[in-house]
Design a protein around this motif. Sequence first.
Motif, PDB file in Angstrom:
ATOM      1  N   ILE A 277       0.931  -1.456  -0.234  1.00  0.00           N
ATOM      2  CA  ILE A 277      -0.349  -0.576   0.114  1.00  0.00           C
ATOM      3  C   ILE A 277       1.083   1.116  -0.180  1.00  0.00           C
ATOM      4  O   ILE A 277       0.419   1.928  -0.762  1.00  0.00           O
ATOM      5  N   LYS A 278       1.865   1.399   0.650  1.00  0.00           N
ATOM      6  CA  LYS A 278       3.225   2.671   1.116  1.00  0.00           C
ATOM      7  C   LYS A 278       3.515   2.529  -0.744  1.00  0.00           C
ATOM      8  O   LYS A 278       3.840   3.791  -0.616  1.00  0.00           O
ATOM      9  N   THR A 279       3.734   1.288  -1.232  1.00  0.00           N
ATOM     10  CA  THR A 279       4.685   1.934  -2.621  1.00  0.00           C
ATOM     11  C   THR A 279       3.758   1.733  -3.211  1.00  0.00           C
ATOM     12  O   THR A 279       3.557   2.966  -4.352  1.00  0.00           O
ATOM     13  N   LEU A 280       2.203   1.488  -3.603  1.00  0.00           N
ATOM     14  CA  LEU A 280       1.084   2.101  -4.740  1.00  0.00           C
ATOM     15  C   LEU A 280       1.068   3.768  -4.170  1.00  0.00           C
ATOM     16  O   LEU A 280       0.606   3.951  -5.479  1.00  0.00           O
ATOM     17  N   ASP A 281       0.714   4.332  -3.123  1.00  0.00           N
ATOM     18  CA  ASP A 281       0.364   5.241  -3.127  1.00  0.00           C
ATOM     19  C   ASP A 281       0.238   5.808  -1.084  1.00  0.00           C
ATOM     20  O   ASP A 281      -0.078   4.815  -0.433  1.00  0.00           O
ATOM     21  N   SER A 282       1.391   6.736  -0.688  1.00  0.00           N
ATOM     22  CA  SER A 282       1.647   6.718   0.916  1.00  0.00           C
ATOM     23  C   SER A 282       0.654   7.760   1.463  1.00  0.00           C
ATOM     24  O   SER A 282       0.253   7.322   2.685  1.00  0.00           O
ATOM     25  N   SER A 283      -0.368   7.667   0.975  1.00  0.00           N
ATOM     26  CA  SER A 283      -1.876   9.010   1.093  1.00  0.00           C
ATOM     27  C   SER A 283      -2.585   7.444   1.892  1.00  0.00           C
ATOM     28  O   SER A 283      -4.060   8.610   2.549  1.00  0.00           O
ATOM     29  N   TYR A 284      -2.610   6.735   1.301  1.00  0.00           N
ATOM     30  CA  TYR A 284      -3.595   5.878   1.692  1.00  0.00           C
ATOM     31  C   TYR A 284      -4.003   5.701   2.690  1.00  0.00           C
ATOM     32  O   TYR A 284      -2.972   4.991   3.396  1.00  0.00           O
ATOM     33  N   THR A 285      -5.681   5.210   3.218  1.00  0.00           N
ATOM     34  CA  THR A 285      -5.066   4.831   4.837  1.00  0.00           C
ATOM     35  C   THR A 285      -6.538   4.181   5.109  1.00  0.00           C
ATOM     36  O   THR A 285      -7.676   3.977   4.633  1.00  0.00           O
ATOM     37  N   ALA A 286      -6.292   2.868   6.083  1.00  0.00           N
ATOM     38  CA  ALA A 286      -7.401   1.747   6.523  1.00  0.00           C
ATOM     39  C   ALA A 286      -8.368   2.748   7.128  1.00  0.00           C
ATOM     40  O   ALA A 286      -7.770   3.103   7.676  1.00  0.00           O
ATOM     41  N   MET A 287      -9.590   2.480   6.370  1.00  0.00           N
ATOM     42  CA  MET A 287     -10.806   3.039   6.581  1.00  0.00           C
ATOM     43  C   MET A 287     -11.764   1.527   6.613  1.00  0.00           C
ATOM     44  O   MET A 287     -11.756   0.396   6.108  1.00  0.00           O
ATOM     45  N   PRO A 288     -12.851   2.023   8.109  1.00  0.00           N
ATOM     46  CA  PRO A 288     -13.828   1.379   8.129  1.00  0.00           C
ATOM     47  C   PRO A 288     -14.853   1.226   7.295  1.00  0.00           C
ATOM     48  O   PRO A 288     -15.142   1.898   6.153  1.00  0.00           O
ATOM     49  N   LEU A 289     -15.534   0.063   6.526  1.00  0.00           N
ATOM     50  CA  LEU A 289     -15.949  -0.657   5.995  1.00  0.00           C
ATOM     51  C   LEU A 289     -17.850   0.148   6.009  1.00  0.00           C
ATOM     52  O   LEU A 289     -18.466   0.667   4.792  1.00  0.00           O
ATOM     53  N   VAL A 290     -17.576  -0.275   7.469  1.00  0.00           N
ATOM     54  CA  VAL A 290     -19.586   0.912   7.588  1.00  0.00           C
ATOM     55  C   VAL A 290     -19.308   2.305   7.486  1.00  0.00           C
ATOM     56  O   VAL A 290     -18.556   2.839   7.362  1.00  0.00           O
ATOM     57  N   ALA A 291     -20.703   2.697   6.795  1.00  0.00           N
ATOM     58  CA  ALA A 291     -20.437   3.770   6.256  1.00  0.00           C
ATOM     59  C   ALA A 291     -20.662   4.998   7.476  1.00  0.00           C
ATOM     60  O   ALA A 291     -20.499   4.288   8.368  1.00  0.00           O
ATOM     61  N   GLU A 292     -20.235   6.286   6.947  1.00  0.00           N
ATOM     62  CA  GLU A 292     -19.901   6.841   7.954  1.00  0.00           C
ATOM     63  C   GLU A 292     -21.433   8.712   7.825  1.00  0.00           C
ATOM     64  O   GLU A 292     -22.048   7.905   6.774  1.00  0.00           O
ATOM     65  N   PRO A 293     -21.819   8.680   8.726  1.00  0.00           N
ATOM     66  CA  PRO A 293     -22.968   9.195   8.900  1.00  0.00           C
ATOM     67  C   PRO A 293     -23.281  11.057   8.774  1.00  0.00           C
ATOM     68  O   PRO A 293     -22.123  11.624   9.179  1.00  0.00           O
ATOM     69  N   VAL A 294     -23.341  10.933   7.622  1.00  0.00           N
ATOM     70  CA  VAL A 294     -23.226  12.256   6.217  1.00  0.00           C
ATOM     71  C   VAL A 294     -24.841  12.779   6.377  1.00  0.00           C
ATOM     72  O   VAL A 294     -25.280  12.425   5.805  1.00  0.00           O
TER      73      VAL A 294
END
Length: 893
Positions: A277-294
Amino acid sequence: MILLTVLFLCIISTYSASVKGHTTGPSLNNDKLYKFAYSAEVYVDRVKASLQKSAGYRFSSGVDVNLLWRNPENDDDQLVKVKIRDVKVENVNERPAAKNIFKGKSTEKIIGKEYLEALQRPIVLELVRGKVKNFYSYQNEPGFTQNIKRGLASLFQLQLHSGDVCEVDISGKCNTTYQVRQDQVTKIKSLDSCEIEKQGFTSHNQILDVSTKATSATIYVLEDSFIKSIKAEENYVLILNSRRKTGAKIVSKQRLELKSVEAGPGLIAGKQVASVIKTLDSSYTAMPLVAEPVKSKCKNCPSLSKHWQSIREHMYPEKLSKAEAARSFLSFIQNIRKATKEDILKIIRSENKELLPQVVDAVTSAQTPESLEAVLEFLDFKDTSSSALQERFLYACGFASHPSEVLLKTLTAKFKGDIANEEIRETLVIVMGALIRKLCDREGCKLPAVVEAKRLILNRLEKAKKDDNVRMYLLALKNALLPEAIPLLLKYSESDEGSISNLAATALQRYEPSFLTKEVKETMNRIYHQNRKVHEKTVRTTAAAIILNSNPSYMEVKNILLSIGELPLEMNKYMLSMIQDILHFEMPSSKTVRRVLKDMRAHNYDRFSKMGSSSAYSGYITRGPDVSSTYSLDILYSGSGILRRSNMNIHIFDRNAELHASQVVIEAQGLESIIAATPDEGEENLDSFAGMSAILFDVQLRPVTFFQGYGDLMSKMLSATGDPINVVKGLILLTDYSQEIQLQSGPRASAEFLGGLAIDISGGMEFSLWYRESKTNIKNRVAMFIAGNTEVDSFFVKTGMETTLEVETTLDFISTVQFSQYPFLVCMQMDRVESPFRRYVTKYESLPSGRRYTARRGKAELLAGNEYPLHQENSNMCRKVFDAKSDSSSNWF
């Protein structure tokens, strides 16, 4: 138990996956680019309507998928790149150009350049045995675009063997069932089981609430162990329980179809996911798959102050029986719920005395921390000049649709403090009782505030010395309906003081039959048969009603029937009417009564031919497939022909629940002296008194006194204006349902149903010594407005449906007694005037720019007035009463 079941399913699914190997999930080929066509559609409409005419939109795009990395030690651990491209937004159904809000607008203009760029940035999924273990995206992206990507990512999650599993996707942690047949997999998700942050509330009573049903199914077609096509559909149905024709549905569909497979980029070398992932793009972050309330913010919405100015003309007291008042009340509540304490206080402090009560109704009904703080800061319970506003505040608390522990705690603290007006003090503790019951009904009986309030009422009742204090706490218990209060109520029901005894008995009458133990029934039998002491007729008849409505034994019914003939004159007739009403209305005890009537000692002419004018009768107001409503009218006279008690009840019920919509009781005693008559046994020393007590939507209100004592009676008779005394006047929030729904395609839906009642109940009692006539008149004027709004809110488009129902009606109950002869003439009338009924459905689609499409349909009709039937004997008497009046009017000269 539910948590253990879910945990068990998770353990089983994990074990199942571990023994299946890499065949448990889809497998991508190296160096290939899979090109898919993706679409997500949303429909909003009436429950049984065809989707071809629904409001909605379609989001479509291309989707590129390729394998980035495969774990050298586990073929079923893969990193997959997913990229959305060529985005389009359009109508879900064909529309003429004039009704197409997307016409002439590019995707960039509809969505916005920033959002479109974010949407088209790729995501990376770590798939382990077919499940999304990690979802990688860019942290600073808008929540709206992240949720659309989560909805797409969740489609790639599947297993290739049948079974139940709990898995996490955009909808939360849900119980899921997989059914596998060759190259087809069906995934059924139990949406009711999904663990996700939920927002909203429901109404206290089931009849006033909304029923929901949700389903979700996804069908996968596989080819060479990878996805060829996916069809997913979820449905949400919301139905108003009181009128099941009124409701809404939300349908969300997703479709992913493989169009081509091309040569793609090669794999990235590496042993660990993090390094890849770091090689691909260091800006990527692991995030929850559950929706965030917006939720999108409202643009150009009017301030609370401006909204109030636009509706305040409909909120004057003389307009409170109009549907427009209820409509304005509901819209005001919606805006108060978004307002700050300062904005609310600004309106309260600037409004005049005529409108302030209605403002207090709305602010209290909003039930937000800010609205409660604002109204409490404004009201001073040490000031008697604002007692009317304090009472409106307290009753609005009592009718709260979803009361909080904080509200009860606040009122308990107020009760312990200084209160200038004793009537307000009484109302406060009565309302505390109502809140205790509502919180206990929602499994909140062990909350600290509830425990404290219960202890306060029970302890103070046991220590109370003054009759007024005893009545106050008994009224609170009549609302609270605590099982632990039954021994105290039994004690006071056998009190020497008739009014206290009657109040305790009527409190017991409100309990479910399952709470009425052997001890309760023994006490009621002692009261009715006067085994220990003489009791007033009102207490005895209440005791008989409790016995007959709580699964009575054969001997209990027989003893009551055998007592008829030995009772005071009018009580004989009243008990006969009660028995006949049980039979004609097929009440639960009717079978036992019929068995007893086979015995000629209980059923004979001498017993069933007793004269009198007292009566009891029940009937249906409406009978429908959804809910039905009944009315009951009973009236008890003294032997001298003067009203002792008049009782009108309206109940609403369905198959699973019941609501005591209203009760108005007028009681009188000690009035024989004004016509030189002899009081009945046990009532020789009663003070002159007349008053009214009301229950409204399961809440006992503070009783109203017409007069107390002979001197007060004479002064009010001499100064009477003929105007009725107001019992309840105000605005009540009945239906209050609000839920947020996360759609698996990404957008967030909301469903809101509000039902408001503008009500004016008044009653009066008139005597004419000259004409030897008395009349009671109870007038119920109501206007109801129900509004439902079901909406899907994406950041680039809103679509939804609004439903409204409104009705205005008046229900009059008039009882006329002529006691110039015996048997005296009694005429009871229950009338409903013609009632306008209107309903409208509006479907809409709108863009943030303000462009909007609406389609509106409606129907208005006039519901015919009705005079509700009572027993034939009453009809015969009414003819005599009106004949006598017409004769007297024609013989003046």
